[in-house]
Design a protein around this motif. Sequence first.
Motif, PDB file in Angstrom:
ATOM      1  N   TYR B  33     -53.893 -14.484  47.910  1.00  0.00           N
ATOM      2  CA  TYR B  33     -53.076 -15.659  47.601  1.00  0.00           C
ATOM      3  C   TYR B  33     -51.804 -15.609  48.442  1.00  0.00           C
ATOM      4  CZ  TYR B  33     -55.884 -16.132  43.336  1.00  0.00           C
ATOM      5  OH  TYR B  33     -56.906 -16.272  42.439  1.00  0.00           O
ATOM      6  N   GLY B  34     -51.358 -16.748  48.906  1.00  0.00           N
ATOM      7  CA  GLY B  34     -50.088 -16.770  49.630  1.00  0.00           C
ATOM      8  C   GLY B  34     -49.978 -18.029  50.454  1.00  0.00           C
ATOM      9  N   LYS B  40     -51.619 -13.417  55.355  1.00  0.00           N
ATOM     10  CA  LYS B  40     -52.958 -13.152  54.829  1.00  0.00           C
ATOM     11  C   LYS B  40     -53.917 -12.649  55.919  1.00  0.00           C
ATOM     12  CE  LYS B  40     -53.436 -17.344  53.087  1.00  0.00           C
ATOM     13  NZ  LYS B  40     -52.112 -17.898  53.456  1.00  0.00           N
ATOM     14  N   GLU B 112     -57.761 -20.044  45.441  1.00  0.00           N
ATOM     15  CA  GLU B 112     -57.449 -21.029  44.391  1.00  0.00           C
ATOM     16  C   GLU B 112     -58.277 -22.298  44.529  1.00  0.00           C
ATOM     17  OE1 GLU B 112     -55.480 -19.623  46.765  1.00  0.00           O
ATOM     18  OE2 GLU B 112     -53.469 -20.515  46.647  1.00  0.00           O
ATOM     19  N   GLU B 124     -56.993  -8.785  43.201  1.00  0.00           N
ATOM     20  CA  GLU B 124     -56.108  -9.897  43.561  1.00  0.00           C
ATOM     21  C   GLU B 124     -54.947  -9.410  44.398  1.00  0.00           C
ATOM     22  OE1 GLU B 124     -54.463 -12.390  40.499  1.00  0.00           O
ATOM     23  OE2 GLU B 124     -56.398 -12.421  39.449  1.00  0.00           O
ATOM     24  N   HIS B 126     -51.342 -10.915  46.109  1.00  0.00           N
ATOM     25  CA  HIS B 126     -50.420 -12.043  46.262  1.00  0.00           C
ATOM     26  C   HIS B 126     -49.400 -11.711  47.340  1.00  0.00           C
ATOM     27  CE1 HIS B 126     -51.668 -14.402  42.679  1.00  0.00           C
ATOM     28  NE2 HIS B 126     -52.125 -13.214  42.314  1.00  0.00           N
ATOM     29  N   THR B 128     -45.999 -13.000  49.369  1.00  0.00           N
ATOM     30  CA  THR B 128     -44.915 -13.984  49.430  1.00  0.00           C
ATOM     31  C   THR B 128     -43.929 -13.526  50.480  1.00  0.00           C
ATOM     32  OG1 THR B 128     -44.051 -12.814  47.507  1.00  0.00           O
ATOM     33  CG2 THR B 128     -44.896 -15.014  47.134  1.00  0.00           C
ATOM     34  N   ASP B 139     -48.224  -8.013  46.329  1.00  0.00           N
ATOM     35  CA  ASP B 139     -48.620  -7.490  45.019  1.00  0.00           C
ATOM     36  C   ASP B 139     -50.129  -7.312  44.956  1.00  0.00           C
ATOM     37  OD1 ASP B 139     -46.031  -7.479  43.748  1.00  0.00           O
ATOM     38  OD2 ASP B 139     -46.131  -9.673  43.807  1.00  0.00           O
TER      39      ASP B 139
END
Lengths: 351, 157
Positions: B33-34, B40, B112, B124, B126, B128, B139
């Motif tokens: 995610y990002g 990524k 997502e 998962e 994440h 940012t 994370d």
Amino acid sequence: MNKDNKYILGIETSCDETAAAVVASGRHLTSNMVASQIDVHALYGGVVPEIASREHLKTIMPVVDQALKRAGISASDLSAVAVTVGPGLVGALLVGVSFAKSYAAAIRKPLIPVHHIEGHIASVYLSDSEVKPPFLCLVVSGGHSHLVGVEDYSRFRIIAKTRDDAPGEAFDKVARVLGLGYPGGPLIDKAAQGGDRQAFNLPQPRIENSLDFSFSGLKTAAIQQLDRFKREAKKKGIPWTDLCPLADFAATFQEAVAKTLVSHLQSAVEQTAYETIAIAGGVSANSRLRKLVQELSAEKGLKLVVPQMSLCTDNAAMVASAGYFAWKSGRIAGADQDATSTLDLELFTQA
Amino acid sequence: MPERYYTQSSEETENLGISLAKQLRAGDILLLYGDLAAGKTTLTRGIAKGLGVIDDVSSPTFTILQQYAARPGGLPMNHFDAYRLRNEDDWYAEGFDELLYTDAVSVIEWPENVLAALPEHAIEIHLTFSEEGSKRQIDLKFPADREALNCESEPDL
């Protein structure tokens, strides 16, 4: 139809477009159909989405029929069927490959496997009836960024490629954060008209001792610059475009992409002895890139071939043209021909 | 409890990917995610290196899926980018589901968009990026039955 011509049916489904075309003897465009151009809407009573293999599946038959009809020939007049076998989205490619395989078998004609980049390069032959290898070709699109030495019609030398993102992808992503929509290339080109090309500083990254491209850093720098404008504007309670008009932002970003591409092209020109240069692929439709490439060719005294706009984006005419030359060089697919998502141009055409 | 890492450069992000790859097993699924430009693809490049993938990793946004073979002893990798998929119907229509149940490690960017099609036991991640720009916060959240990464807070390889 002309008896002296060798008609090749080209089929292209490597990504979003379902396309079929007929080209005579590699050079003469007789029909060029892309699904979005014909009224599939009316045929199926629905919207044609951008992707999904099942949509290719629905569309391919009417597109091929239209391509033959427009060319004014029937399937028996074809000399061969050419199809893109990679690289691309594997499910989408498979639709084209499976269809082409059975179609060629049914009409008892050879099937010619074509590499997608080889196809883009062949758009050069459809745009200039005189141009012949060897030449240097910059192939730039949503998924690709290659500098290719075209040694012969079916013999290629990869001089450089992208280490991360393709330039079209950088355009798409920056267009997205600007809220311009998709595909980003033409929208940024339009937004950039009249804008200041040096509104802020952007890197034009070069990899040491290599002509390989890298656009990831440039994309990140542009997005972070936009965030800085937005934060500063928020503090002042003004829209960010008061700090940097959209036209200036788009023009500065576009300039950085185009300049980077052209500087690599220039280095390749200086390191080699090609007398002709060409650009191909979706991003070759970019007006600023076209301008800078024209300036480069004029400065260096080189012949330049720039395909017409309709042949820059994915199409099947380029596949039919490349297929003709591959066929002449003896490349024919077996019944076990497969589609491959990652496919090296040099290795593929040497095989 | 998620593990948190900070990286200051794309090299550090790539190195974290290499460390992470050492913990991975055949069939593992990683959801990345990002935002755009959060790193990524850079992290994935490190994961690929750590898995022993042969080719250079380039962005799969255009092709949606890039499949990579690995050296002997390594693990192959499927690199998905669901950025251009609208929903799980597109995911199933492309036949991607069956690719999750092979020996390859599957890395999925923009999960997502197709979350309903993805299994729950995924790892998962994440990403940012902080306001100062070059610093990334990453994370990692492992499923309950999995060992965490526990590498140095500043991964240094």
